[in-house]
Design a protein around this motif. Structure first.
Motif, mmCIF file in Angstrom:
data_model
loop_
_atom_site.group_PDB
_atom_site.id
_atom_site.type_symbol
_atom_site.label_atom_id
_atom_site.label_comp_id
_atom_site.label_asym_id
_atom_site.label_seq_id
_atom_site.Cartn_x
_atom_site.Cartn_y
_atom_site.Cartn_z
ATOM 1 N N SER A 185 0.852 -1.186 0.000
ATOM 2 C CA SER A 185 0.000 0.000 0.000
ATOM 3 C C SER A 185 0.890 1.239 0.000
ATOM 4 O O SER A 185 1.796 1.345 0.829
ATOM 5 C CB SER A 185 -0.906 -0.004 1.234
ATOM 6 O OG SER A 185 -1.677 1.179 1.307
ATOM 7 N N ASN A 188 1.032 7.811 -4.617
ATOM 8 C CA ASN A 188 1.488 8.076 -5.982
ATOM 9 C C ASN A 188 2.386 9.297 -6.075
ATOM 10 O O ASN A 188 2.826 9.658 -7.165
ATOM 11 C CB ASN A 188 0.294 8.220 -6.929
ATOM 12 C CG ASN A 188 -0.606 9.399 -6.568
ATOM 13 O OD1 ASN A 188 -0.281 10.216 -5.697
ATOM 14 N ND2 ASN A 188 -1.758 9.478 -7.220
ATOM 15 N N ARG A 195 -3.041 3.447 -2.213
ATOM 16 C CA ARG A 195 -3.330 2.583 -3.351
ATOM 17 C C ARG A 195 -2.538 1.284 -3.210
ATOM 18 O O ARG A 195 -1.520 1.242 -2.513
ATOM 19 C CB ARG A 195 -2.940 3.299 -4.649
ATOM 20 C CG ARG A 195 -3.566 4.689 -4.769
ATOM 21 C CD ARG A 195 -2.839 5.562 -5.794
ATOM 22 N NE ARG A 195 -3.319 6.938 -5.761
ATOM 23 C CZ ARG A 195 -4.327 7.408 -6.485
ATOM 24 N NH1 ARG A 195 -4.948 6.604 -7.342
ATOM 25 N NH2 ARG A 195 -4.705 8.665 -6.376
ATOM 26 N N GLU A 213 -0.083 0.126 -10.401
ATOM 27 C CA GLU A 213 -1.217 0.253 -9.489
ATOM 28 C C GLU A 213 -2.280 -0.791 -9.830
ATOM 29 O O GLU A 213 -2.715 -0.905 -10.972
ATOM 30 C CB GLU A 213 -1.835 1.647 -9.568
ATOM 31 C CG GLU A 213 -3.014 1.820 -8.627
ATOM 32 C CD GLU A 213 -3.701 3.166 -8.747
ATOM 33 O OE1 GLU A 213 -4.946 3.200 -8.680
ATOM 34 O OE2 GLU A 213 -2.996 4.192 -8.925
ATOM 35 N N HIS A 216 -7.335 1.312 -6.111
ATOM 36 C CA HIS A 216 -7.442 2.492 -5.270
ATOM 37 C C HIS A 216 -8.888 2.601 -4.799
ATOM 38 O O HIS A 216 -9.779 1.950 -5.357
ATOM 39 C CB HIS A 216 -7.018 3.758 -6.033
ATOM 40 C CG HIS A 216 -7.895 4.087 -7.201
ATOM 41 N ND1 HIS A 216 -7.649 3.605 -8.467
ATOM 42 C CD2 HIS A 216 -9.032 4.831 -7.295
ATOM 43 C CE1 HIS A 216 -8.591 4.037 -9.294
ATOM 44 N NE2 HIS A 216 -9.443 4.782 -8.601
#
Length: 359
Positions: A185, A188, A195, A213, A216
């Motif tokens: 986790s 960004n 995310r 990713e 989210h």
């Protein structure tokens, strides 16, 4: 400057956590349904919680033993037991004390233990000591002993993607298609939303290739906060399917819950299109049973290998927040006709539960 938004949010997060986690005095007048008294000890049953306190529980299995860990904040500890129902009787071994200063001196969270290539690896999150949580990162230790409660743990440093090095916690490992992948986790670099990311591992302490990713917060049940959170990823595999079970929403709320992504065991997990996200949570609070904020789970199998079990933390009352009120629990789960796990509802405190098969 790339950490400005994260640091701003998480520099004050500890104060928010304390405010939420310590709000019992403010809520003393709120009606709280007392938990039923614990039943007399039984040779065939146990009751939750397993321990009085312990967030982010994780269980590893090897050679007939269970190795249990949870967040203790100031060190890393392992409980060794031959039976998970006997966890309350087990003694914890402190296997790592952090340096007094430096980038991993405090706020030790969410330890996870794995046996790879003849050695143990312990992944955990940490940052500088003190209230600023904006520098949390993920770290790894190595131990060549057959028993992780013995031997010497060697600091292998930070495990991270050097091209995209941002706030990162809750690392876990996926093994698929002959490769290993690290899932965690993180941020960004532009906002404080947590995310889920994945990178391929070249060895148990090194990431290679891009950071991708996978998830989210999108649905309302993932956006109870702030902050807005996807965290605590855990892997479950069965009958050709891979499930990524994660925790959603802020842990300081009663609506901390489990969500799930799924793919096949032959798919490329680095492709976001390989994964399907459940539109509904897969494990949520049970107010009628006095269970709130269930999340940050792990998995294990029963002593005889016939049953699948979920281990997780939760609170007994509303408004108990993110700190020492959280306690570890476990319960057996089943499987739906489409092959997905069915975790049911959190079992009420002090309700007798049949011990895992083989115990």
């Amino acid at each position: 400057m790339q950490y400005s938004s994260s640091s701003l949010l998480y520099g004050g997060l500890l104060s928010l956590l304390l405010a939420v986690g310590g709000c019992g005095k403010d809520q003393a007048a709120r009606p709280v349904t007392p938990s039923p008294p614990a039943p007399a000890p039984s040779s065939t049953t146990f009751t939750n919680p397993l321990l009085p306190t312990g967030a982010d529980p994780f269980v590893a299995q090897k050679d007939g033993y269970y190795y249990y860990l949870h967040t203790t904040y100031n060190d890393l500890r392992i409980w060794k037991t031959a039976k998970m129902s006997d966890l309350p009787l087990a003694t914890a071994t402190i296997v790592w004390r952090p340096p007094t200063t430096g980038a991993a001196a405090g706020n030790l969270w969410a330890p996870e233990l794995y046996f790879f290539d003849g050695k143990w690896y312990l992944y955990y999150s940490a940052g500088p000591a003190g209230p600023d949580l904006g520098q949390q990162r993920t770290w790894v230790l190595e131990n060549a002993s057959a028993d992780p409660t013995t031997g010497t743990w060697v600091d292998k440093g930070r495990i991270f993607n050097p091209t995209e090095d941002f706030w990162a916690i809750d690392g876990t490992v996926l093994e698929q298609n002959g490769n290993r992948y690290f899932i965690w986790s993180g941020h960004n670099g532009r906002d404080g939303i947590q995310r889920l990311y994945i990178s391929k591992m070249s060895n148990p302490w090194t990431l290679t290739g891009p950071r991708v990713e996978l998830s989210h917060p999108e649905y309302p049940w993932e956006n109870v906060g702030p902050p807005y959170v996807n965290e605590g990823p855990e892997i479950l595999q069965r009958n050709g399917q891979t499930f990524l079970v994660y925790s959603a929403s802020f842990c300081g709320t009663d609506d901390y819950t489990l969500g799930m992504l799924r793919t096949t065991t032959t798919a490329d997990p680095m492709l976001p299109t390989s994964w399907r996200k459940s539109a509904q949570p897969v494990f949520t609070k049970n107010p009628s049973g006095n269970v709130y904020a269930p999340g940050h789970n792990g998995f294990f199998v029963s002593k005889d290998g016939s049953e699948n079990w979920l281990v997780y933390h939760a609170n007994n009352n509303p408004g108990e927040g993110c700190f020492d009120k959280r306690s570890p629990r476990m319960q057996k789960f089943s499987w739906n006709s489409d092959g997905t796990p069915n975790f049911g509802s959190p079992v009420a405190p002090n309700m007798p539960i049949r011990k895992p098969a083989g115990e």
